[in-house]
Scaffold this active site. Structure first.
Site, PDB file in Angstrom:
ATOM      1  N   ASP A 189       8.370 -13.480   5.783  1.00 19.60           N
ATOM      2  CA  ASP A 189      10.258 -12.921   5.945  1.00 19.60           C
ATOM      3  C   ASP A 189      10.802 -13.829   7.268  1.00 19.60           C
ATOM      4  OD1 ASP A 189      12.087 -11.512   6.940  1.00 19.60           O
ATOM      5  OD2 ASP A 189      11.152 -10.135   8.166  1.00 19.60           O
ATOM      6  N   HIS A 362      12.671  -6.519  12.999  1.00 14.71           N
ATOM      7  CA  HIS A 362      12.036  -7.999  11.824  1.00 14.71           C
ATOM      8  C   HIS A 362      11.116  -8.950  13.133  1.00 14.71           C
ATOM      9  CE1 HIS A 362      13.911  -7.785   8.172  1.00 14.71           C
ATOM     10  NE2 HIS A 362      14.865  -7.012   9.271  1.00 14.71           N
TER      11      HIS A 362
END
Lengths: 554, 554
Positions: A189, A362
């Site tokens: 990611d 995140h």
């Protein structure tokens, strides 16, 4: 081994990747993306799966990292095209997919299987495992694909939260052991690679919200994502602590929380929930409303409340409104309008910037480094991010000693080949684009239609209709000029009259040419009429509306 | 005394305020705003000056704080309507206005006067003075309006920069003396009230850029606002230090810098500048390109360079590109696309987030407090900002001891009355909106046109044309269906055929009703055709294109 990113590389959203070994293919995530401003009238954007269409019999399974729309949202459109291969997901993710497929009446045809993070699944010559990660939704996992050629780790969305609201930490030990075992490729990611340091824990928000709850004299309205189950849990916990009832408002909020409660992912003490219809019977100081609309979505609960259009909830001066999210790029104006409307009606509004009411799901740059340090992969393929983020992620990997040729900045549609001996490289690029969903149409809105919508949106349209005698070429009726989105016709009669005369002139000049020159036809005259009118309008107004002339012969 | 904000309160942009004492009116700033996503096809937005139109003979002058578009950009549209009252501005601001009015062929009719910050100007019973402030353009001033009823200070945009690039600091002493003298009303900039602390000095960027200049092996391309003269100066100074030539690229960049050089606000050593046509004769390591396009504007130099469309400049791998600005809300996607395109072609790109390559020109919360502490005004009217920022600014004032009833959160079109004894309050609200500029049209695009453009942009348009015999009511030609922005017609022949049949059916049914019922007419049939088609399309596709049926009688 081949990796074929079909979405999410070069953009935020519609994450999807195919991973192939020999004859076997698996897919990680099947997400959607919300359209940007240029995709006019488009409801959703889904991955282009042309690459897979002649390989359906080789697909051994779909593996889902977590239940957010950008990872599962395209399933209703793509599952049928893939003939419903087996789909593996953890329990909450499975629940969210079930709700979605039921809405699309696809549930009975789907082949859904629940997995525990400790399970392994055989997929042809590949063996698939899972590792828990933290994210803004419970039950998120990374997918571990073991093949005879080496192991691929696909992180999905992740952060390392040492004090998560649900108490379940990312499996750092598992990642470390996997690193010892050896990792060939890390697909990681990249969403927050541009943020230095670490992303704060979800529990940081607890303190902020606790303070706001203590200070609030009237009702508390918290808007957040319906899928942000941990944030809803936080609101419920604080409501209980501060002796308030909770009303859940908004269709997706109600559906998701109900499912999460049933599956045991959201804990709400009996007697805490009240129906939205009943909130006016509860003193303002004893009520918390948890609703959708933190992004200013036009039909969401908060937007309706802010604009005074909600059926059950009107702003009461003294309300405390908390927007527990950061605006996604493109939504800033809508969010700002809601805040202003709420303030004008006497609510006090807290949003990111005024108080820490949101943290990202995140990991930031140092967490991305932690992941690299744990796994020590031979190759890195950054996923989930705009192109510049993928570039940054590759640089972070290089700064940790991974040779530049072992990091691949790829884009949707690239075919990546990797082997322990042969290195990693992009061997082919498929034409791969967006597939637009507009109403019930999937893929019928393409570049031509979008370009027309853009032209229409800029200066509107003028239609010119005239009926002519096919024998004599005389005008029998018209020209009628109709416009939409161009000028307000009632205030522009002189302009319209002049335009009409221009059309008649152009028609006479060029229809004579038509008669003299037998090879020319009405199409020729129509084009001349259009050009003349276009020039006239541009000269008068410096605008270029779309012009559609029609000459009807009778 | 009356204050009438005509723009900039409840929005960022189109700043304009009228200040009245007795029979005298002065105006501070006449700015424009760039349209947001919903104002489809609109080029510019300017203030609605209806309030002033019956008071033209009372306007004593227009006073401009600085030369940015959101403070001067509406002058070409509004000066003629106000019959060109005297306009006062400092030297650089005057130069920028001159360039603008010359482009609009209004220069010979305008009544422009240059002022020094030490000057005072008499405007009826009011006396106008100026105080230097720092901003991202030189020669910015606050406007001080002394009236028999008390003094109003309008700050314009400001920050306190102790080390400005041009060496000229804000006149802190002047503000302090004014505070001693007594200030009735402060109209203060609210743009960055949400940022805690202080805005860094412009010279902070010097260090960042110096490092980037030292490291760059190839060309350096710096994109920034054409009006950000101090940033251009920084780039020129560093180019000289690092023995590089400078090419200025982009129409507005060339025009503005040329004017700033002529007026002595930009210092460029002889031999430093090169023409863009000549850049390929200069080694990459000896060149700096300063260009427009830091906001991703579609026709700007940087966007053309990034997309490979620039006439003289192509990306060379090894180029260092610096985006020296932060994206304005709404421009993020366009900026991001430029960065990605530049990276793909092998340039290294530095932008806010990766390096400190931009600082704001607006003071942060502590600077807003400093201004309040210096002036100690009786009343505070926050200006320049979204509604929530105005609210925050009022709260900041209250936190410093100003009673809540002495702070006014107003909006465009409010009429504010203030006097030392009588307090301050909003006495009236005028209907005040946006005036849209689209091409040469000013004000001819209104809500109806915009709504149509929005409808057209969402699902496109279907036109249905049929010619009928006015006697018999028989169809002589058609129905022809044309669409734009709806579906790709070639791939939707079946749908179009079915739609055509629906139209014929509806026509026959309802034109018979028409004959039986003499009071109904073709308009009735047309509406029925539209409704039938609309329903059919919605059922098939869940879309609602605009439908325009036309029945031509011959």
């Amino acid at each position: 081994m081949r990796l074929v990113p079909l979405g999410g590389l070069g953009e935020i959203g519609k994450n999807m990747m195919a991973i192939e070994y020999g004859e076997d293919i698996i897919i990680v995530d099947v997400g959607l993306m919300f359209p940007d401003d240029e995709m006019l009238g488009v409801d959703l954007v889904i991955p282009d799966i042309t690459y897979l269409m002649d390989k359906l019999d080789r697909i051994r399974g779909i593996f889902i990292t977590h239940g957010h729309e950008d990872h599962v949202g395209a399933l209703p459109y793509i599952l049928p095209q893939l003939n419903f291969p087996p789909l593996y997901a953890t329990r909450l993710t499975h629940g969210l997919i079930t709700v979605k497929l039921r809405e699309h009446r696809l549930l009975d045809r789907a082949n859904l299987r629940i997995v525990e993070p400790t399970d392994t699944v055989r997929a042809g010559k590949m063996e698939i495992g899972f590792l828990r990660v933290n994210h803004s939704i419970p039950d998120a996992v990374a997918v571990v694909i073991r093949t005879p050629a080496g192991t691929v780790v696909h992180t999905g969305d992740y952060k390392f939260d040492y004090t998560p609201v649900d108490g379940i930490r990312a499996d750092i030990g598992g990642f470390a052991r996997l690193g010892d075992e050896g990792v060939l490729v890390l697909c990681g990611d990249s969403t927050r690679v541009e943020s230095p340091g670490y992303t704060p824990s979800e529990s940081v928000i607890t303190d902020t919200l606790d303070t706001l709850f203590s200070q609030a004299k009237g009702r508390i309205i918290i808007a957040t994502f319906a899928s942000l189950i941990s944030r809803v849990q936080l609101a419920v916990d604080l409501a209980v602590k501060h002796q308030r009832k909770v009303a859940l408002v908004g269709r997706s909020m109600v559906n998701n929380t109900q499912m999460a409660i049933e599956l045991g992912y959201l804990h709400v003490p009996t007697g805490t929930l009240v129906a939205v219809e009943a909130i006016n019977h509860i003193p303002p100081s004893e009520l918390v409303i948890v609703c959708t609309g933190s992004q200013g979505e036009p039909t969401s609960a908060l937007t309706k409340i802010a604009s005074g259009d909600h059926r059950f909830i009107q702003v009461i001066p003294g309300d405390t409104v908390i927007l527990s999210s950061t605006p996604i790029v493109g939504n800033e104006k809508a969010v700002s309008r809601n805040i202003d409307n709420l303030l004008r009606q006497g609510a006090d509004v807290f949003y990111q910037g005024r108080a820490q009411v949101h943290v990202s799901g995140h990991g930031s740059r140092e967490e991305i480094k932690l992941m690299l340090a744990l796994l020590r992969p031979r190759y890195v393929v950054p996923v989930h991010g705009e192109y510049r983020m993928l570039v940054q992620h590759a640089r972070v990997a290089q700064s940790m000693g991974i040779p530049a040729e072992n990091t691949i900045v790829a884009q949707d549609g690239d075919i990546i080949e990797a082997s322990a001996e042969g290195g990693i490289s992009i061997v082919e690029h498929l034409p791969s684009g967006n597939v637009y969903v507009d109403g019930l149409g999937v893929g019928d809105v393409g570049q031509v239609v979008l370009r027309d919508r853009q032209l229409l949106s800029r200066d509107g349209i003028l239609m010119v209709v005239m009926t002519v005698d096919s024998e004599s070429g005389e005008i029998l009726a018209g020209p009628d000029i109709m416009t939409r989105g161009f000028v307000y016709e009632r205030e522009s009669e002189a302009l319209m009259g002049a335009a009409r005369n221009k059309v008649i002139q152009a028609f006479h000049v060029h229809s004579q040419n038509r008669n003299r020159n037998r090879s020319a036809d009405w199409g020729f005259v129509r084009n001349k009429v259009r050009d003349t009118l276009s020039e006239f309008i541009y000269e008068k107004l410096k605008r270029r509306p779309m012009i559609l002339p029609l000459i009807v012969e009778v």
